[in-house]
Design an enzyme around this catalytic site. Structure first.
Site, PDB file in Angstrom:
ATOM      1  N   HIS A 164       0.670  -1.437  -0.057  1.00  0.00           N
ATOM      2  CA  HIS A 164       0.082  -0.068  -0.095  1.00  0.00           C
ATOM      3  C   HIS A 164       0.843   1.136  -0.043  1.00  0.00           C
ATOM      4  O   HIS A 164       2.082   1.288   0.176  1.00  0.00           O
ATOM      5  CB  HIS A 164      -0.896  -0.120   1.061  1.00  0.00           C
ATOM      6  CG  HIS A 164      -0.180  -0.040   2.638  1.00  0.00           C
ATOM      7  ND1 HIS A 164       0.176   1.263   2.873  1.00  0.00           N
ATOM      8  CD2 HIS A 164      -0.195  -0.870   3.374  1.00  0.00           C
ATOM      9  CE1 HIS A 164       0.628   1.033   4.298  1.00  0.00           C
ATOM     10  NE2 HIS A 164       0.603  -0.357   4.713  1.00  0.00           N
ATOM     11  N   CYS A 180       2.816  -4.713   6.889  1.00  0.00           N
ATOM     12  CA  CYS A 180       2.570  -4.413   5.656  1.00  0.00           C
ATOM     13  C   CYS A 180       3.711  -3.890   4.981  1.00  0.00           C
ATOM     14  O   CYS A 180       4.567  -3.394   5.524  1.00  0.00           O
ATOM     15  CB  CYS A 180       1.248  -3.520   5.459  1.00  0.00           C
ATOM     16  SG  CYS A 180      -0.606  -4.188   5.844  1.00  0.00           S
TER      17      CYS A 180
END
Length: 204
Positions: A164, A180
């Site tokens: 992301h 992440c």
């Protein structure tokens, strides 16, 4: 003379449009200029403050994986998008803090532009102030998922991990996340356009 003027005009137009062309070093030129994107305008990233190795660039990269594969090197803080001809697009990334790192193989199940961010319950327990986002934080320039998110699944379903964007461009190159893989917003937009749903993702 006329040909020279035309060439100069084309180069100027590309610069004004914020296009990403490749310089002789492999670095993407104009990759981090301000960018209008839907309802939002991403601010320019001060390139001089980003270490050269973490800027988007085309590099030589030998792998047995097929073009279109994403390979994440968490130690070096690089993400590679495999191209034909022994090359790859390399992006600088931020990865998980100590205790939050992971490795394995997954696939991109789906992609989202300007995604909603919902902190998982374990994160809310660690940071109770995030409870107000239990129902989801609206998309925007301060949203932790940034401009794009690629959702990673494996044979057991949702891994909970994402590739992301982030508004915190200064965090690239560090161990900063809860697992992440984060990229600068301009970079995740570029990666988003390249990666197809179902693409293989290898995290080492």
């Amino acid at each position: 003379m006329r040909g020279s003027r035309i060439l100069i005009a084309v180069i100027a137009a590309l610069a004004l449009a914020g296009c990403s062309t490749t310089g002789g070093s492999g670095l993407m030129v104009n990759a981090y200029t301000a960018k209008a994107d839907g309802a939002y305008k991403l601010p320019a990233i001060p390139v001089s403050k980003i270490k050269r190795q973490y800027r988007r660039q085309i590099v030589a990269y030998q792998t047995k994986e097929k073009p279109g594969t994403v390979i994440v090197d968490t130690k070096a803080k690089y993400l590679y998008f495999v191209l034909d001809g022994g090359k790859a697009v390399r992006y600088g990334i931020g990865v998980g803090r100590e205790g939050f790192t992971w490795s394995g193989t997954a696939r991109v199940a789906f992609k989202r532009e300007w995604p909603t961010w919902t902190p998982p319950e374990p994160m809310i327990k660690r940071q109770p102030e995030l409870a107000k986002y239990r129902g989801g934080m609206k998309p925007g320039l301060t949203n932790p998922l940034g401009a794009r998110a690629l959702y990673l699944y494996n044979r057991n379903g949702d891994t909970g991990y994402r590739l992301h964007g982030t508004p915190e461009w200064w965090s690239i190159g560090g161990n900063v996340s809860s697992g992440c893989i984060r990229l600068m917003n301009q970079d995740i937009i570029d990666l988003y356009e390249r990666v197809e749903p179902g693409a293989k993702v290898i995290v080492t």
